[in-house]
Design a protein around this motif. Sequence first.
Motif, PDB file in Angstrom:
ATOM      1  N   TYR B  90       0.859  -1.187   0.000  1.00 34.63           N
ATOM      2  CA  TYR B  90       0.000   0.000   0.000  1.00 34.63           C
ATOM      3  C   TYR B  90       0.893   1.234   0.000  1.00 34.63           C
ATOM      4  O   TYR B  90       1.693   1.441   0.915  1.00 34.63           O
ATOM      5  N   PHE B  91       0.742   2.028  -1.037  1.00 36.43           N
ATOM      6  CA  PHE B  91       1.533   3.252  -1.182  1.00 36.43           C
ATOM      7  C   PHE B  91       0.673   4.472  -0.902  1.00 36.43           C
ATOM      8  O   PHE B  91      -0.475   4.545  -1.328  1.00 36.43           O
ATOM      9  N   CYS B  92       1.275   5.407  -0.248  1.00 39.01           N
ATOM     10  CA  CYS B  92       0.676   6.717  -0.081  1.00 39.01           C
ATOM     11  C   CYS B  92       1.501   7.712  -0.887  1.00 39.01           C
ATOM     12  O   CYS B  92       2.725   7.566  -1.017  1.00 39.01           O
ATOM     13  N   ALA B  93       0.843   8.717  -1.434  1.00 37.71           N
ATOM     14  CA  ALA B  93       1.540   9.755  -2.187  1.00 37.71           C
ATOM     15  C   ALA B  93       0.888  11.096  -1.899  1.00 37.71           C
ATOM     16  O   ALA B  93      -0.276  11.165  -1.501  1.00 37.71           O
ATOM     17  N   SER B  94       1.640  12.157  -2.114  1.00 34.50           N
ATOM     18  CA  SER B  94       1.064  13.489  -1.941  1.00 34.50           C
ATOM     19  C   SER B  94       1.548  14.420  -3.039  1.00 34.50           C
ATOM     20  O   SER B  94       2.582  14.178  -3.680  1.00 34.50           O
ATOM     21  N   SER B  95       0.785  15.465  -3.268  1.00 36.56           N
ATOM     22  CA  SER B  95       1.170  16.506  -4.213  1.00 36.56           C
ATOM     23  C   SER B  95       0.534  17.804  -3.759  1.00 36.56           C
ATOM     24  O   SER B  95      -0.407  17.817  -2.956  1.00 36.56           O
ATOM     25  N   GLN B  96       1.063  18.899  -4.309  1.00 34.63           N
ATOM     26  CA  GLN B  96       0.629  20.190  -3.802  1.00 34.63           C
ATOM     27  C   GLN B  96      -0.593  20.728  -4.521  1.00 34.63           C
ATOM     28  O   GLN B  96      -1.551  21.161  -3.882  1.00 34.63           O
ATOM     29  N   TRP B  97      -0.576  20.689  -5.840  1.00 30.68           N
ATOM     30  CA  TRP B  97      -1.649  21.331  -6.572  1.00 30.68           C
ATOM     31  C   TRP B  97      -2.335  20.431  -7.581  1.00 30.68           C
ATOM     32  O   TRP B  97      -3.106  19.590  -7.224  1.00 30.68           O
ATOM     33  N   GLY B  98      -2.027  20.647  -8.865  1.00 31.71           N
ATOM     34  CA  GLY B  98      -2.911  20.202  -9.923  1.00 31.71           C
ATOM     35  C   GLY B  98      -2.739  18.771 -10.381  1.00 31.71           C
ATOM     36  O   GLY B  98      -1.849  18.043  -9.952  1.00 31.71           O
ATOM     37  N   ALA B  99      -3.587  18.396 -11.305  1.00 31.31           N
ATOM     38  CA  ALA B  99      -3.642  17.032 -11.797  1.00 31.31           C
ATOM     39  C   ALA B  99      -2.433  16.663 -12.635  1.00 31.31           C
ATOM     40  O   ALA B  99      -2.171  15.483 -12.834  1.00 31.31           O
ATOM     41  N   ASN B 100      -1.667  17.628 -13.128  1.00 32.09           N
ATOM     42  CA  ASN B 100      -0.507  17.291 -13.957  1.00 32.09           C
ATOM     43  C   ASN B 100       0.787  17.307 -13.162  1.00 32.09           C
ATOM     44  O   ASN B 100       1.867  17.273 -13.721  1.00 32.09           O
ATOM     45  N   GLU B 101       0.644  17.356 -11.849  1.00 27.57           N
ATOM     46  CA  GLU B 101       1.823  17.409 -10.992  1.00 27.57           C
ATOM     47  C   GLU B 101       2.406  16.034 -10.718  1.00 27.57           C
ATOM     48  O   GLU B 101       1.681  15.042 -10.700  1.00 27.57           O
ATOM     49  N   LYS B 102       3.694  15.998 -10.435  1.00 24.42           N
ATOM     50  CA  LYS B 102       4.291  14.745 -10.013  1.00 24.42           C
ATOM     51  C   LYS B 102       3.842  14.426  -8.593  1.00 24.42           C
ATOM     52  O   LYS B 102       3.538  15.313  -7.795  1.00 24.42           O
ATOM     53  N   LEU B 103       3.833  13.128  -8.309  1.00 23.07           N
ATOM     54  CA  LEU B 103       3.496  12.669  -6.969  1.00 23.07           C
ATOM     55  C   LEU B 103       4.775  12.309  -6.220  1.00 23.07           C
ATOM     56  O   LEU B 103       5.741  11.822  -6.796  1.00 23.07           O
ATOM     57  N   PHE B 104       4.737  12.529  -4.914  1.00 17.56           N
ATOM     58  CA  PHE B 104       5.808  12.118  -4.022  1.00 17.56           C
ATOM     59  C   PHE B 104       5.283  10.905  -3.252  1.00 17.56           C
ATOM     60  O   PHE B 104       4.272  11.017  -2.541  1.00 17.56           O
ATOM     61  N   PHE B 105       5.967   9.788  -3.395  1.00 14.12           N
ATOM     62  CA  PHE B 105       5.494   8.543  -2.799  1.00 14.12           C
ATOM     63  C   PHE B 105       6.237   8.214  -1.516  1.00 14.12           C
ATOM     64  O   PHE B 105       7.444   8.490  -1.382  1.00 14.12           O
ATOM     65  N   GLY B 106       5.533   7.569  -0.611  1.00 15.32           N
ATOM     66  CA  GLY B 106       6.172   6.950   0.531  1.00 15.32           C
ATOM     67  C   GLY B 106       6.746   5.587   0.140  1.00 15.32           C
ATOM     68  O   GLY B 106       6.560   5.127  -0.988  1.00 15.32           O
ATOM     69  N   SER B 107       7.427   4.961   1.082  1.00 15.21           N
ATOM     70  CA  SER B 107       8.075   3.677   0.808  1.00 15.21           C
ATOM     71  C   SER B 107       7.102   2.501   0.805  1.00 15.21           C
ATOM     72  O   SER B 107       7.470   1.399   0.415  1.00 15.21           O
ATOM     73  N   GLY B 108       5.896   2.761   1.252  1.00 18.08           N
ATOM     74  CA  GLY B 108       4.883   1.709   1.208  1.00 18.08           C
ATOM     75  C   GLY B 108       4.797   0.879   2.473  1.00 18.08           C
ATOM     76  O   GLY B 108       5.732   0.831   3.280  1.00 18.08           O
ATOM     77  N   THR B 109       3.645   0.250   2.649  1.00 19.69           N
ATOM     78  CA  THR B 109       3.426  -0.733   3.715  1.00 19.69           C
ATOM     79  C   THR B 109       3.164  -2.073   3.049  1.00 19.69           C
ATOM     80  O   THR B 109       2.217  -2.191   2.268  1.00 19.69           O
ATOM     81  N   GLN B 110       4.010  -3.037   3.356  1.00 15.38           N
ATOM     82  CA  GLN B 110       3.810  -4.397   2.848  1.00 15.38           C
ATOM     83  C   GLN B 110       2.849  -5.112   3.796  1.00 15.38           C
ATOM     84  O   GLN B 110       3.195  -5.384   4.956  1.00 15.38           O
ATOM     85  N   LEU B 111       1.651  -5.397   3.319  1.00 14.81           N
ATOM     86  CA  LEU B 111       0.649  -6.066   4.139  1.00 14.81           C
ATOM     87  C   LEU B 111       0.526  -7.520   3.700  1.00 14.81           C
ATOM     88  O   LEU B 111       0.311  -7.802   2.516  1.00 14.81           O
ATOM     89  N   SER B 112       0.674  -8.403   4.664  1.00 17.94           N
ATOM     90  CA  SER B 112       0.500  -9.823   4.397  1.00 17.94           C
ATOM     91  C   SER B 112      -0.629 -10.341   5.268  1.00 17.94           C
ATOM     92  O   SER B 112      -0.560 -10.243   6.505  1.00 17.94           O
ATOM     93  N   VAL B 113      -1.662 -10.885   4.644  1.00 17.49           N
ATOM     94  CA  VAL B 113      -2.787 -11.458   5.368  1.00 17.49           C
ATOM     95  C   VAL B 113      -2.710 -12.977   5.229  1.00 17.49           C
ATOM     96  O   VAL B 113      -2.728 -13.511   4.114  1.00 17.49           O
ATOM     97  N   LEU B 114      -2.601 -13.645   6.375  1.00 22.18           N
ATOM     98  CA  LEU B 114      -2.405 -15.101   6.349  1.00 22.18           C
ATOM     99  C   LEU B 114      -3.683 -15.859   6.700  1.00 22.18           C
ATOM    100  O   LEU B 114      -4.557 -15.326   7.395  1.00 22.18           O
TER     101      LEU B 114
END
Lengths: 115, 114
Positions: B90-114
Amino acid sequence: AQSVAQPEDQVNVAEGNPLTVKCTYSVSGNPYLFWYVQYPNRGLQFLLKYITGDNLVKGSYGFEAEFNKSQTSFHLKKPSALVSDSALYFCAVKDSGAGSYQLTFGKGTKLSVIP
Amino acid sequence: EAGVTQFPSHSVIEKGQTVTLRCDPISGHDNLYWYRRVMGKEIKFLLHFVKESKQDESGMPNNRFLAERTGGTYSTLKVQPAELEDSGVYFCASSQWGANEKLFFGSGTQLSVL
């Protein structure tokens, strides 16, 4: 609807040789196109984008991509590959006319640069 | 400048349990996104916040997933109860303004459901 295809799961290239990672897209309107790279245990990092204007876009780390509207392609290129370029590369598209901000990603292409 | 941070980096839970993932976006970024990558497949959009409001939640798979963004700052994504098919990164990302902006991503959460 918008979609992206990265036809190669893996690309192998020798260090110093040129590299190409392929991407084709489909959108209803005009596309916003992006390339992101993921190194092991890291998040995705932005490489470059095409919004409008010049079809050849230059980005980080010496990468560039060419927007080809007739072929609906946005291939990523680099003239001389480095071992440190080995990573997972994702192409993404957004329809500029759509109200949503959501990006549609391809499956990713693993690039291996061989010393 | 601090980047996007996600916690935990890994989570292993049993089917039926509850898990909450957290994302702290870059300060000042109004737009916050959640994406998910199931092993070997595409990275898929889940939802988009603008400040504290859900702008687009069309990618949320079902009502077992609940996302919140308290006061327009950090966000949480709760899965309750978790199922096997929820496993992925699961990745989270953020950006400041518009739809054509680049996203800054986090490193993610690896979720394992057993």
